[in-house]
Design a protein around this motif. Structure first.
Motif, short mmCIF file in Angstrom:
data_model
loop_
_atom_site.label_atom_id
_atom_site.label_comp_id
_atom_site.label_asym_id
_atom_site.label_seq_id
_atom_site.Cartn_x
_atom_site.Cartn_y
_atom_site.Cartn_z
N ASP A 83 127.97 59.58 135.72
CA ASP A 83 127.40 58.66 134.74
C ASP A 83 127.91 57.24 134.97
O ASP A 83 127.17 56.26 134.78
N VAL A 84 129.16 57.11 135.38
CA VAL A 84 129.73 55.79 135.66
C VAL A 84 129.02 55.16 136.85
O VAL A 84 128.69 53.97 136.83
N HIS B 192 120.94 54.62 127.74
CA HIS B 192 121.65 55.84 127.37
C HIS B 192 120.83 56.73 126.44
O HIS B 192 121.18 57.89 126.24
N TYR C 65 133.90 56.65 129.57
CA TYR C 65 133.12 57.78 130.08
C TYR C 65 134.04 58.92 130.51
O TYR C 65 135.19 58.70 130.90
N GLU C 66 133.46 60.12 130.45
CA GLU C 66 134.14 61.30 130.98
C GLU C 66 133.62 61.68 132.35
O GLU C 66 134.36 62.23 133.17
N ASP C 67 132.35 61.42 132.62
CA ASP C 67 131.69 61.91 133.82
C ASP C 67 131.55 60.81 134.86
O ASP C 67 130.97 59.75 134.59
N PRO D 221 127.88 57.61 127.03
CA PRO D 221 129.33 57.56 127.24
C PRO D 221 130.08 58.25 126.10
O PRO D 221 129.54 58.47 125.02
N LEU D 222 131.33 58.55 126.36
CA LEU D 222 132.18 59.15 125.34
C LEU D 222 132.38 58.17 124.19
O LEU D 222 132.40 58.55 123.01
N GLY E 138 130.69 54.44 123.25
CA GLY E 138 129.64 53.54 123.71
C GLY E 138 130.08 52.10 123.87
O GLY E 138 131.12 51.67 123.37
N ARG F 171 123.06 61.48 128.71
CA ARG F 171 124.30 61.15 129.40
C ARG F 171 124.97 59.91 128.81
O ARG F 171 125.32 58.97 129.50
N ALA G 214 133.14 50.36 127.62
CA ALA G 214 132.83 51.72 127.19
C ALA G 214 133.75 52.69 127.91
O ALA G 214 134.39 52.34 128.91
#
Length: 210
Positions: free
Chosen positions: A56-57, A29, A51-53, A35-36, A38, A33, A49
């Motif tokens: 990225d997942v 990371h 994530y928003e995106d 995570p929202l 970690g 990018r 963790a």
């Protein structure tokens, strides 16, 4: 939102590998990018963790699966807000779904230890199918295939430059990329991310099912 839960496989045989995984993910990371919230150890040999995106997942799930030795569960849906600073204190639908997903991914009948559960169950299972297929393709790559795939995925090298660096012909590089199904994998990742986004079930536009 997306909650990613990762559980170690065979911890009794291989010992606690969570510190190594957390260090690897921190480095991963560090290139951007993040995570929202970690990755943190939640309980035992499990990390989590938020994530928003969706893209990225997809990337982090495939990265972890490539290393081997881990089970990955992805939950897609709303979370209770405000989101606490630690994922261990988080709650909501996505957390519940991530727990169900990681437990499903532990099934011995699965060729790839990954599962997705979404508020939109159909989209979640579709996302899982694409991710499992991509991971299964990647698992069959040779060391030479990974070398050219990694180099091309960085976006900072041309095939002819890579050929010079590796001491092979450009045709050899092209052949390795075809054998590794690199172009097909890169095309499938956005499709998996789109399905994950739909799996949140929060009203994203998507085609109707037939």
């Amino acid at each position: 939102m997306f909650v990613v839960t990762i559980d170690q496989r065979g911890s009794r045989t291989h010992g606690d590998r969570v510190p190594h995984l957390l260090a690897d993910l921190s480095t991963y990371h560090g290139t951007g990018r993040a995570p929202l919230r970690g990755f943190e150890r939640t309980v035992g040999d499990e990390v989590q963790a938020v994530y928003e995106d969706a893209a990225d997942v997809v990337d982090v799930a495939l990265h972890v699966l490539r290393g081997g030795g881990w089970t990955v569960g992805i939950g897609a849906g709303p979370v209770d807000e405000p989101l606490p600073s630690s994922p261990r204190a988080g709650s909501g639908v996505a957390f519940v779904l991530a727990r169900a997903a990681v437990e499903a991914a532990k099934s011995r009948s699965r060729s790839v230890p990954l599962a997705v559960r979404g508020r939109d169950d159909g989209a979640g299972r579709d996302a899982e199918a694409v991710l499992v297929l991509v991971a299964a393709v990647a698992a069959r790559r040779s060391e030479a295939g990974w070398a050219v795939a990694d180099a091309m995925s960085s976006g900072s090298v041309r095939q002819e430059d890579l050929a010079d660096r590796m001491g092979v012909t450009q045709q050899a590089v092209s052949q390795r990329l075809r054998t590794a199904l690199w172009a097909e994998e890169r095309a499938a990742r956005p499709a998996a991310a789109r399905l994950l986004a739909w799996a949140q079930g929060v009203g994203e536009d998507r085609p109707a099912r037939g």
